[in-house]
Design a protein around this motif. Structure first.
Motif, PDB file in Angstrom:
ATOM      1  N   GLN A 165      -3.504   0.540   6.409  1.00 33.97           N
ATOM      2  CA  GLN A 165      -3.180   1.732   5.623  1.00 33.97           C
ATOM      3  C   GLN A 165      -3.931   2.941   6.170  1.00 33.97           C
ATOM      4  O   GLN A 165      -3.371   4.025   6.303  1.00 33.97           O
ATOM      5  CB  GLN A 165      -3.536   1.518   4.159  1.00 33.97           C
ATOM      6  CG  GLN A 165      -3.236   2.734   3.295  1.00 33.97           C
ATOM      7  CD  GLN A 165      -3.684   2.530   1.851  1.00 33.97           C
ATOM      8  OE1 GLN A 165      -4.418   1.594   1.542  1.00 33.97           O
ATOM      9  NE2 GLN A 165      -3.252   3.424   0.982  1.00 33.97           N
ATOM     10  N   ARG A 185       0.823  -1.215   0.000  1.00 39.03           N
ATOM     11  CA  ARG A 185       0.000   0.000   0.000  1.00 39.03           C
ATOM     12  C   ARG A 185       0.852   1.258   0.000  1.00 39.03           C
ATOM     13  O   ARG A 185       0.384   2.341   0.320  1.00 39.03           O
ATOM     14  CB  ARG A 185      -0.921   0.021   1.212  1.00 39.03           C
ATOM     15  CG  ARG A 185      -1.834  -1.165   1.346  1.00 39.03           C
ATOM     16  CD  ARG A 185      -2.836  -1.169   0.222  1.00 39.03           C
ATOM     17  NE  ARG A 185      -3.675  -2.356   0.306  1.00 39.03           N
ATOM     18  CZ  ARG A 185      -4.965  -2.344   0.064  1.00 39.03           C
ATOM     19  NH1 ARG A 185      -5.566  -1.249  -0.292  1.00 39.03           N
ATOM     20  NH2 ARG A 185      -5.642  -3.466   0.150  1.00 39.03           N
ATOM     21  N   SER A 232      -5.849  -2.853   4.156  1.00 43.05           N
ATOM     22  CA  SER A 232      -6.573  -1.582   3.992  1.00 43.05           C
ATOM     23  C   SER A 232      -6.755  -0.883   5.334  1.00 43.05           C
ATOM     24  O   SER A 232      -6.610   0.339   5.430  1.00 43.05           O
ATOM     25  CB  SER A 232      -7.938  -1.827   3.355  1.00 43.05           C
ATOM     26  OG  SER A 232      -7.786  -2.358   2.072  1.00 43.05           O
TER      27      SER A 232
END
Length: 110
Positions: free
Chosen positions: A72, A46, A69
């Motif tokens: 991140q 990421r 995700s």
């Protein structure tokens, strides 16, 4: 009269180097032990470049509880990760353990 040898291989005149103080773990704050894991808070996939020192068990806990995700989105904000009840419970549990303590961590729920 014999000369005195200025260098005696059996005498160490140099002071011993002291080990640097242990680095605190990014997640739990305990001092790291003999093994330090350099973890990317934002996964490399990421775009993460920064690394932080962690215990192996702390890194496994993050990986088991968060997706890439979610990591991140949290970025370098450890307080946001500690807001998760499972992670908070783990950090409270591991707080009094030895720096080199390891244990099996539950697998990621898919």
């Amino acid at each position: 009269m014999a000369r005195k040898n200025k260098y005696d291989p059996y005498v160490d005149d140099e002071p011993e180097e002291q080990a640097p103080p242990p680095v605190p773990c990014w997640l739990c704050g305990r001092p790291t032990g003999s093994t330090i894991v350099w973890h990317h808070p934002v996964p490399k996939s990421r775009g993460g470049r920064d690394v932080v020192p962690m215990h192996g068990i702390c890194q496994q806990t993050l990986i088991a509880n968060f997706t890439n995700s979610e990591l991140q989105r949290a970025g370098l904000d450890v307080d946001q990760l500690l807001a998760n009840p499972t992670v908070r419970k783990f950090v409270d549990w591991v707080a009094n353990k030895d720096p080199d303590f390891t244990a099996t961590i539950a697998k990621k729920k898919r």
